[in-house]
Motif scaffolding. Structure first.
Motif, PDB file in Angstrom:
ATOM      1  N   GLY A  72     -40.931   5.366 -45.529  1.00 49.76           N
ATOM      2  CA  GLY A  72     -40.818   4.965 -44.133  1.00 49.76           C
ATOM      3  C   GLY A  72     -41.018   6.156 -43.212  1.00 49.76           C
ATOM      4  N   ARG A  85     -42.053   2.040 -36.151  1.00 50.17           N
ATOM      5  CA  ARG A  85     -41.564   2.282 -37.505  1.00 50.17           C
ATOM      6  C   ARG A  85     -42.547   1.733 -38.519  1.00 50.17           C
ATOM      7  N   GLY A  87     -43.715   1.295 -42.612  1.00 49.78           N
ATOM      8  CA  GLY A  87     -43.193   1.221 -43.966  1.00 49.78           C
ATOM      9  C   GLY A  87     -44.283   0.890 -44.957  1.00 49.78           C
TER      10      GLY A  87
END
Length: 361
Positions: A72, A85, A87
């Motif tokens: 991440g 964000r 991932g």
């Protein structure tokens, strides 16, 4: 700033690793086998493709977990907006299937190229100029993808159509012309886009190289040798006209899968494959830096440089750091000791790596 708050879970020898407060220059220092390159490989999975080692996903999962892995990071694309964000992960039940999330929503790995551009230089790439034409095509495609995220879609669809045409050609039964027409239409459409992207990239890199000083790094001369017609209609016609020869060979003999990147040292008119190891390294660095200037335009850009500083003399090392400052990229470097990075030590974030564990220095 590009990536921060980077986490690795069950990735190779990193059980749980976190990197915070990153900077323009980020240094990973430790003994061979400590896990420095593993961090770079994890970061490279925020780009479409198979990462800087081109390893199978199942090989990346740490032995301490259940067979899955997770990476991440927070991406700051605009300082006036909240970080995004990212991932990239696998599940134990499907260790070979890569999953991607952006702000918690599932998306494709290809879409990662729309958020940031990532390039890298590893010791394995030192033999690029003496390696196969396929290795150089992958090198060009990686650079093209960092500039144009759609390049991956054309490459994937071209490869799928190529496999289907080769299957039809190798069948004992005579394939129907209509089937070949349809497959060749796809080959021509995506092959044209693929070849045009490669040719355009090489042209732009040459323009960038012309603006960089030829010393202390050698200036390479790059040219694109197409494996077939670049125009869509011409490629479709060539595929149709070449069916008999291709059927005899049981494979497609023309097209972008036969492209070649030709490199020579400018001023010496000598093929890069015939140059010294030092000259090859210098030309490769020059290409990577020129490409970084292109990739930095419009999106956050990362450069992952594995064990590059230790193999340069002080003059070339200093020139490399200066050009990296000007590139606009967030830079990640590895080394076995801090001494080669003394010129950037005060402006860098430094971690010491030991047995898959990181300590901020």
């Amino acid at each position: 700033m590009a990536l921060d708050q980077i986490t690795l879970s069950h990735f190779r020898n990193h059980a749980e690793t976190r990197l915070d407060d990153t900077r323009r220059f980020n240094l990973l220092v430790g003994d061979n086998g400590a896990g420095k390159t593993n961090v770079l490989e994890a970061i490279s999975l925020f780009a479409p493709g198979r990462g800087l080692r081109r390893a199978a996903l199942a090989e990346m999962a740490g032995s301490d977990g259940d067979g899955g892995l997770a990476i991440g990071a927070s991406l700051t694309a605009d300082p006036d907006q909240e970080p995004v964000r990212l991932g990239s992960y696998t599940k134990a039940a499907q260790p070979g299937r890569r999953l991607v999330r952006v702000n918690g929503s599932e998306t494709s790995a290809v879409s990662l190229g729309e958020w940031l551009a990532i390039g890298w230089l590893t010791p394995a790439m030192d033999r690029l100029f003496t390696d196969s034409a396929g290795a150089r095509r992958r090198f060009v495609d990686r650079m093209a993808l960092a500039v144009d995220p759609l390049h991956a879609r054309h490459a994937t669809r071209y490869e799928a159509a190529l496999r289907e045409r080769n299957r039809l050609l190798s069948d004992d039964r005579q394939p129907e012309a209509a089937w070949l027409d349809g497959v060749e239409a796809q080959l021509a459409e995506h092959g044209c886009a693929l070849a045009s992207g490669r040719a355009g990239l090489i042209s732009r890199i040459m323009e960038e190289l012309a603006t960089l000083p030829s010393e202390p790094f050698a200036r390479p001369a790059l040219s694109y040798a197409a494996g077939g017609p670049i125009m869509q209609s011409d490629l479709a016609a060539a595929l149709r006209d070449n069916r008999r020869k291709d059927r005899a060979a049981s494979r497609t003999l023309i097209g972008p899968h036969r492209d070649e990147l030709e490199v020579a040292m400018e001023g010496k008119n000598v093929s890069a494959a015939s140059c010294s190891t030092g000259e090859q390294k210098a030309m490769l660095i020059a290409i990577i830096l020129a490409h970084a200037n292109l990739a930095a335009r419009g999106r956050p850009n990362l450069l992952l440089l594995d064990e590059v500083a230790a193999h340069l003399d002080p003059i070339r090392r200093g020139a490399l750091f200066e050009r990296l400052r000007d590139s606009g990229a967030q830079v990640w470097l590895t080394g076995t000791e801090l001494a080669p990075f003394e010129a950037i030590r005060e402006e860098a974030a430094v971690w010491r790596v030991e047995n898959g564990k990181l300590q901020r220095v």
